[in-house]
Design a protein around this motif. Structure first.
Motif, short mmCIF file in Angstrom:
data_model
loop_
_atom_site.label_atom_id
_atom_site.label_comp_id
_atom_site.label_asym_id
_atom_site.label_seq_id
_atom_site.Cartn_x
_atom_site.Cartn_y
_atom_site.Cartn_z
N LYS A 104 6.59 8.17 -1.67
CA LYS A 104 5.38 7.51 -1.19
C LYS A 104 4.78 6.61 -2.26
O LYS A 104 4.42 5.46 -2.01
N PHE B 225 6.73 3.71 -2.65
CA PHE B 225 6.56 2.86 -1.48
C PHE B 225 5.29 2.03 -1.59
O PHE B 225 5.28 0.82 -1.33
N TRP C 264 3.72 1.28 -4.33
CA TRP C 264 3.93 0.29 -5.38
C TRP C 264 4.69 -0.91 -4.79
O TRP C 264 4.37 -2.05 -5.03
N LEU C 265 5.64 -0.55 -3.91
CA LEU C 265 6.47 -1.58 -3.30
C LEU C 265 5.63 -2.52 -2.44
O LEU C 265 5.82 -3.73 -2.42
N GLN C 266 4.68 -1.91 -1.68
CA GLN C 266 3.80 -2.73 -0.85
C GLN C 266 3.04 -3.74 -1.68
O GLN C 266 2.89 -4.90 -1.30
N GLU D 60 5.37 -6.34 -2.88
CA GLU D 60 5.75 -7.12 -1.72
C GLU D 60 4.68 -8.16 -1.36
O GLU D 60 4.97 -9.24 -0.83
N GLY E 105 8.84 -8.84 8.74
CA GLY E 105 9.20 -7.55 9.33
C GLY E 105 8.48 -6.35 8.73
O GLY E 105 8.67 -5.23 9.20
N VAL E 106 7.66 -6.53 7.75
CA VAL E 106 7.03 -5.38 7.09
C VAL E 106 5.73 -4.97 7.78
O VAL E 106 4.83 -5.79 7.92
N MET E 107 5.67 -3.73 8.18
CA MET E 107 4.46 -3.27 8.85
C MET E 107 3.60 -2.45 7.88
O MET E 107 4.08 -1.95 6.88
N ASP E 108 2.36 -2.36 8.24
CA ASP E 108 1.50 -1.45 7.46
C ASP E 108 1.82 -0.02 7.85
O ASP E 108 2.01 0.31 9.01
N VAL E 109 1.86 0.81 6.87
CA VAL E 109 2.08 2.22 7.14
C VAL E 109 0.93 3.03 6.56
O VAL E 109 0.57 2.88 5.40
N ILE F 124 -0.72 6.63 5.68
CA ILE F 124 -0.44 8.05 5.45
C ILE F 124 -1.73 8.81 5.21
O ILE F 124 -2.51 8.44 4.35
N ALA F 125 -1.91 9.84 6.03
CA ALA F 125 -3.17 10.62 5.91
C ALA F 125 -3.13 11.45 4.65
O ALA F 125 -2.18 12.15 4.44
N LYS G 144 5.48 13.14 8.57
CA LYS G 144 4.88 11.81 8.37
C LYS G 144 5.59 11.06 7.26
O LYS G 144 5.91 9.86 7.39
N VAL H 40 7.69 7.49 6.72
CA VAL H 40 7.51 6.56 5.62
C VAL H 40 8.85 6.25 4.97
O VAL H 40 9.17 5.10 4.67
N PHE I 235 10.55 2.87 4.36
CA PHE I 235 10.85 2.51 2.98
C PHE I 235 12.28 2.02 2.84
O PHE I 235 12.55 1.00 2.20
N TRP J 119 14.11 0.81 5.20
CA TRP J 119 14.17 -0.50 5.86
C TRP J 119 13.70 -1.59 4.89
O TRP J 119 14.27 -2.65 4.78
#
Lengths: 213, 213
Positions: free
Chosen positions: A186, A189, A191-193, A196, A206-210, A212-213, B181, B185, B189, B191
């Motif tokens: 996570k 991920f 960091w990747l966002q 990105e 193609g990248v969506m927001d994800v 995480i609670a 969840k 992710v 990730f 993808w």
DNA sequence: ATCGCTATCTATAAGCG
DNA sequence: TCGCTTATAGATAGCGA
């Protein structure tokens, strides 16, 4: 209750007796339970079938307390009786073993005309008393053993359940480990966002927001 | 029964509760008695009012029944040894209470020179025997109660442990949900990694490979 | 042995002295 | 607290599957 009125005497037909026992036993248990709940009192009910099987109902964790109370209550009562020298009337004519013993002694003595008793008679009396005590002891042991056995079973049952849950916990623990690993993922991920975000729009399609609670 | 249906919960009104207690208690006693007579079984019922007053019903042990139970005496003894480690402690040494009773009777009889015994002496003897029986009974009860209490404690302990583990399982279950969840992710990730492979090298600098078992 | 049914019987909640 | 009464809810005997 039921189709016909029933005389208060032993049901002679074995089958009917058994059926009646089953029904009434359940009824008694239910009523005992109702009494404890409705009136907020402690109840202990023990039913011994003719085969010696024990059916019992008692207020939640308090059987110990109930039996304890019973013991001290009885001791007190007996001491009182000893000094006051009178019998407490019992609605249903039941007797505790000690009373029974006393009565048997009395009966025995009466039957044999006290004044004529000699060595032989006393010897007889002694052995009768010996037998009575032994029988009382046996019965007492049996009753208590039923209770002990029951508790032993409960203990075993709980141990089994515990074991099962242990396994479950173990399995779940593996998930926890996986969770840790994925948490690392996570972080990367996220960091990747960020990284990105620096990319140009066409590459971001193609990248969506994800979330995480 | 009665004018209105009654919920199975503590009757809050003290007066009603008391009245209900009295009625239901008698009902229970009566039904217990009926059960013993109709179905020929032994019943013991103990009811402790909130004030600690004991109301009880129990079958008078008939000699016949006890004698019938004698066969299982050996079995019971065996069970006792099997389940209860160690012997039962006795205030009276290693003698079995019955033997001791016999001896005490003998001693009593010897001391008082049998042939001179009269009604009064016999009466005394009777009461001594009664006391001895009571002592034995009480002692026996105490010993057995210790066993019962011990088992009860074990039961409680195991119940507590079970409860604790239940909680643990619950907590772990939450982890399992989170795991799910995060697995989503993970998919995204991966993808993203593929997508990212399309990006030019300068933008890919900070992204590391992540392995998940 | 157990289950369901139901006609009947019993227990009892509410009310009144 | 008690006893008595009454309307009703509940228990269960007898029977069949």
């Amino acid at each position: 209750m039921g189709r016909g009125k029933v005389e208060l005497k032993r049901i002679e037909d074995k089958s009917s007796r058994q059926v009646s026992f089953s029904k009434r036993r359940n009824g008694l248990m239910k009523k005992s339970h109702e009494l404890t709940v409705l009136c907020d009192v402690d109840v202990a009910l023990f039913i011994f079938s003719s085969k010696g099987i024990l059916y019992e109902f008692s207020t939640g964790e308090s059987m110990t307390r109930i039996l304890d109370s019973y013991q001290s209550y009885k001791e007190t009562e007996e001491l009182t009786r000893k000094y006051i020298h009178g019998k407490l009337p019992s609605e249903y004519g039941d007797m505790c073993p000690a009373d029974e013993l006393a009565e048997m002694i009395q009966r025995h003595v009466d039957e044999n005309n006290i004044k004529k008793l000699d060595t032989t008679d006393l010897y007889q009396l002694e052995h009768n008393l010996y037998d009575i005590l032994r029988l009382v002891k046996i019965r007492k042991t049996q009753v208590m053993m039923e209770v002990v056995k029951d508790l032993q079973n409960k203990e075993m049952q709980l141990k089994k359940e515990k074991k099962t849950m242990m396994n479950e916990v173990k399995v779940k623990s593996n998930f926890q480990l996986k969770l840790q690993k994925l948490n690392e993922v996570k972080v990367k991920f996220e960091w990747l966002q960020i990284t990105e975000a620096k990319l140009d729009d066409t590459n971001n399609d193609g990248v969506m927001d994800v979330e995480i609670a």
